[in-house]
Design a protein around this motif. Sequence first.
Motif, PDB file in Angstrom:
ATOM      1  N   ASP A   1       0.825  -1.211   0.000  1.00 47.91           N
ATOM      2  CA  ASP A   1       0.000   0.000   0.000  1.00 47.91           C
ATOM      3  C   ASP A   1       0.857   1.257   0.000  1.00 47.91           C
ATOM      4  N   LEU A   2       1.993   1.209   0.712  1.00 54.14           N
ATOM      5  CA  LEU A   2       2.895   2.350   0.756  1.00 54.14           C
ATOM      6  C   LEU A   2       3.585   2.541  -0.595  1.00 54.14           C
ATOM      7  N   PHE A   3       3.994   1.432  -1.188  1.00 56.55           N
ATOM      8  CA  PHE A   3       4.658   1.497  -2.493  1.00 56.55           C
ATOM      9  C   PHE A   3       3.734   2.078  -3.552  1.00 56.55           C
ATOM     10  N   ASP A   4       2.484   1.627  -3.563  1.00 62.27           N
ATOM     11  CA  ASP A   4       1.527   2.132  -4.548  1.00 62.27           C
ATOM     12  C   ASP A   4       1.285   3.630  -4.368  1.00 62.27           C
ATOM     13  N   ALA A   5       1.325   4.094  -3.110  1.00 64.15           N
ATOM     14  CA  ALA A   5       1.059   5.505  -2.823  1.00 64.15           C
ATOM     15  C   ALA A   5       2.249   6.399  -3.172  1.00 64.15           C
ATOM     16  N   HIS A   6       3.465   5.869  -3.025  1.00 64.78           N
ATOM     17  CA  HIS A   6       4.667   6.699  -3.205  1.00 64.78           C
ATOM     18  C   HIS A   6       5.688   5.975  -4.080  1.00 64.78           C
TER      19      HIS A   6
END
Length: 296
Positions: A80-85
């Motif tokens: 989820d963090l990778f997809d966001a940033h």
Amino acid sequence: MSSSKRLSRAYKNAHTVLFDDSSKFIFFSDCHRGDNSFADDFANNRNIYFHALSQYYQDGFQYLELGDGDELWENVDFEDLFDAHKNVYLLLRKFYMGNRLHMIWGNHDMVYKDEKYVKKQLSTYFDPVDEIDKPLFPDLTFHEALILKHRKSGQEIFLTHGHQADWWNYTFWRWGRFLVRVLWKPLQVWGIADPTSPAKNYKELIKVERRIKKWILQNNSLLTIVGHTHRPRFARPGDIPFFNDGSCVHPRSITGIEITGGEIVLIKWHIATKEDGTLQIVRVVLEGPKKLKDYH
């Protein structure tokens, strides 16, 4: 176990990185990269951080992250963090591929001390365009602490997150994670701060700093750089050599510490307005520079 013993254990087990006066380092911590929701404090400064990191990459710096880079209390999966940033992580991958990336875990990403977790979550990412998994950080190791050691003088700089001096966030981090996920993340959307964070609790912040300073004095005034409290600290020669790089979630700014040319400096990146009304991201020196050799 006392905070002093936790810090001593971290120092004893720290991985050593050699450097000299030609080395360039940028220290950031407490980015708390999240999922780009209203509870993601990093999202507000993402463009500032990305611009600063791009400059450091172009200028040949090594990147050292002193813990709490990823917000894995509020969020369960790194995906989820990778997809966001995604742009941020692909830039960090450039540092990694050039052997210029050094990562320390803090209390909010303490799961990274589990090598199996890191391998499973961070080794690859899925590219939806090519519909295949691609390498991200294969074989990346997170450390509890690092020691920078000067090749000629032998001077050491101790690097860790600093939550070793915060018994609740070190020993009971799983309870803290549970409370943040279940209770404080929903409330944060409404502007209610997490009271377990020393950054929001001034009395606890002072206690944490005092414990670290005490440990420094007990260990031959070892130059020490931490994060955790989000409060930038810069010691002058002759003072207790306690440094804190601040955080990347200040209102409209990020702070960090640079080491270049055998000197140390506290810096801030923020958005400034030009006379014509356009905006620009600028770097400002807050303290220093001071020569590392002056800290004995």
